[in-house]
Write a protein that holds these residues in place. Sequence first.
Motif, mmCIF file in Angstrom:
data_model
loop_
_atom_site.group_PDB
_atom_site.id
_atom_site.type_symbol
_atom_site.label_atom_id
_atom_site.label_comp_id
_atom_site.label_asym_id
_atom_site.label_seq_id
_atom_site.Cartn_x
_atom_site.Cartn_y
_atom_site.Cartn_z
ATOM 1 N N SER A 170 0.798 -1.225 0.000
ATOM 2 C CA SER A 170 0.000 0.000 0.000
ATOM 3 C C SER A 170 0.832 1.277 0.000
ATOM 4 N N ASN A 171 1.493 1.580 -1.126
ATOM 5 C CA ASN A 171 2.167 2.869 -1.200
ATOM 6 C C ASN A 171 1.115 3.968 -1.366
ATOM 7 N N MET A 172 1.493 5.193 -1.056
ATOM 8 C CA MET A 172 0.521 6.282 -0.977
ATOM 9 C C MET A 172 -0.205 6.540 -2.295
ATOM 10 N N LYS A 173 0.502 6.432 -3.406
ATOM 11 C CA LYS A 173 -0.122 6.692 -4.706
ATOM 12 C C LYS A 173 -1.278 5.715 -4.958
ATOM 13 N N LYS A 174 -1.039 4.426 -4.662
ATOM 14 C CA LYS A 174 -2.088 3.408 -4.847
ATOM 15 C C LYS A 174 -3.260 3.656 -3.901
ATOM 16 N N LEU A 175 -2.944 4.043 -2.667
ATOM 17 C CA LEU A 175 -3.996 4.297 -1.692
ATOM 18 C C LEU A 175 -4.916 5.425 -2.140
ATOM 19 N N ILE A 176 -4.323 6.509 -2.609
ATOM 20 C CA ILE A 176 -5.118 7.663 -3.042
ATOM 21 C C ILE A 176 -6.048 7.271 -4.181
ATOM 22 N N GLU A 177 -5.524 6.515 -5.140
ATOM 23 C CA GLU A 177 -6.353 6.090 -6.270
ATOM 24 C C GLU A 177 -7.487 5.171 -5.803
ATOM 25 N N SER A 178 -7.188 4.296 -4.847
ATOM 26 C CA SER A 178 -8.219 3.395 -4.332
ATOM 27 C C SER A 178 -9.289 4.161 -3.566
ATOM 28 N N ILE A 179 -8.872 5.140 -2.768
ATOM 29 C CA ILE A 179 -9.837 5.945 -2.002
ATOM 30 C C ILE A 179 -10.772 6.685 -2.955
ATOM 31 N N LYS A 180 -10.219 7.193 -4.041
ATOM 32 C CA LYS A 180 -11.034 7.910 -5.030
ATOM 33 C C LYS A 180 -12.118 6.999 -5.617
ATOM 34 N N ILE A 181 -11.800 5.720 -5.760
ATOM 35 C CA ILE A 181 -12.761 4.757 -6.311
ATOM 36 C C ILE A 181 -13.764 4.319 -5.250
ATOM 37 N N ILE A 182 -13.270 4.099 -4.022
ATOM 38 C CA ILE A 182 -14.129 3.617 -2.931
ATOM 39 C C ILE A 182 -15.205 4.632 -2.567
ATOM 40 N N ILE A 183 -14.873 5.921 -2.577
ATOM 41 C CA ILE A 183 -15.818 6.958 -2.142
ATOM 42 C C ILE A 183 -17.135 6.904 -2.915
ATOM 43 N N PRO A 184 -17.141 6.951 -4.247
ATOM 44 C CA PRO A 184 -18.431 6.887 -4.952
ATOM 45 C C PRO A 184 -19.154 5.551 -4.794
ATOM 46 N N GLU A 185 -18.399 4.490 -4.488
ATOM 47 C CA GLU A 185 -19.026 3.177 -4.285
ATOM 48 C C GLU A 185 -19.850 3.130 -2.998
ATOM 49 N N SER A 186 -19.495 3.985 -2.026
ATOM 50 C CA SER A 186 -20.177 3.918 -0.722
ATOM 51 C C SER A 186 -20.729 5.269 -0.266
ATOM 52 N N SER A 187 -20.842 6.232 -1.179
ATOM 53 C CA SER A 187 -21.255 7.585 -0.790
ATOM 54 C C SER A 187 -22.765 7.781 -0.890
ATOM 55 N N ASP A 188 -23.244 8.880 -0.290
ATOM 56 C CA ASP A 188 -24.652 9.259 -0.430
ATOM 57 C C ASP A 188 -24.826 10.083 -1.707
ATOM 58 N N GLU A 189 -26.008 10.650 -1.898
ATOM 59 C CA GLU A 189 -26.283 11.380 -3.136
ATOM 60 C C GLU A 189 -25.413 12.629 -3.292
ATOM 61 N N ASP A 190 -24.911 13.149 -2.173
ATOM 62 C CA ASP A 190 -24.079 14.352 -2.222
ATOM 63 C C ASP A 190 -22.591 14.020 -2.351
ATOM 64 N N GLY A 191 -22.274 12.734 -2.430
ATOM 65 C CA GLY A 191 -20.873 12.344 -2.629
ATOM 66 C C GLY A 191 -20.086 12.117 -1.352
ATOM 67 N N TRP A 192 -20.747 12.185 -0.177
ATOM 68 C CA TRP A 192 -20.050 11.978 1.092
ATOM 69 C C TRP A 192 -20.106 10.510 1.488
ATOM 70 N N ALA A 193 -18.949 9.949 1.841
ATOM 71 C CA ALA A 193 -18.855 8.547 2.272
ATOM 72 C C ALA A 193 -18.388 8.502 3.719
ATOM 73 N N PHE A 194 -18.951 7.564 4.489
ATOM 74 C CA PHE A 194 -18.555 7.400 5.882
ATOM 75 C C PHE A 194 -17.105 6.926 5.941
ATOM 76 N N LEU A 195 -16.258 7.640 6.687
ATOM 77 C CA LEU A 195 -14.830 7.352 6.713
ATOM 78 C C LEU A 195 -14.531 5.960 7.264
ATOM 79 N N GLY A 196 -15.336 5.517 8.227
ATOM 80 C CA GLY A 196 -15.126 4.178 8.790
ATOM 81 C C GLY A 196 -15.286 3.099 7.746
ATOM 82 N N GLU A 197 -16.269 3.273 6.855
ATOM 83 C CA GLU A 197 -16.486 2.299 5.783
ATOM 84 C C GLU A 197 -15.348 2.339 4.767
#
Length: 253
Positions: A170-197
């Motif tokens: 998990s280098n930082m570059k890979k993590l950032i790209e993964s977080i960008k993908i995870i957020i819309p997968e688990s976000s509400d209609e306004d684009g906010w995702a629960f950080l714990g998830e």
Amino acid sequence: MEKDKKIAVLIDADNVSDKYIKHIFDEISNHGTPTYKRIYGDWTKPQLTPWKNVLLNYSITPIQQYSYTTGKNATDAALIIDAMDILYSNNVDGFCIVSSDSDFTKLAARLRESGMYVIGMGEKKTPSPFIAACEQFKYLEVLAAIPINPDKTQMSDRLEKQDAPKEGISNMKKLIESIKIIIPESSDEDGWAFLGEVGKRLNKRYPDFDTRNYGHTKLAPLISSLKQFEIQSRKTSNPHIIHYYIKNKVSIP
């Protein structure tokens, strides 16, 4: 209330230094209770002498394994056989394999196939296949280097170097790209995702993901340090509990 996991701790003395022992058991206490505590090696070898001084203090059972043939690691075989015996005893909920040796990759995968919770611990030289086979993997150097009160200057220096290549998965570059993908997968209609998830999904994708690898004890401060995301805190009915939410920043052309 979640039941405390019973964990079998199996240590490869040939591959781990005794200086990490306190940090190993401190970390295990965050995941469950160590029930089996065994360490494997050829105790006739002088290089294992330092281990003998800490075994009694931590009530670790030394398992003697002679090196029958030069170049063959009989210690690994003994640890693997014991792990399978413990698995079939149905007395534990998980295993902690402490080694930097890739020979335990198949063992970790097999234990997980049987529904076991598997934590790996080793140095940063640990090959990625073993890291990937574990549910979670902790770097011993990181556990041993965590300051009680982190110096802010040191933290800033680490953050400036966050994009530098890092050993492990998990280098930082890979993590950032993964977080960008995870957020819309688990976000509400306004684009906010629960950080714990988001953190839970990161751990599933990267077994060696640990905020402490990047100079932070919690996920929220780590995310706050990154320029690619917005973070929002929301109060709950309990004044002592705050929920954090994360959103991808919209890039302005």
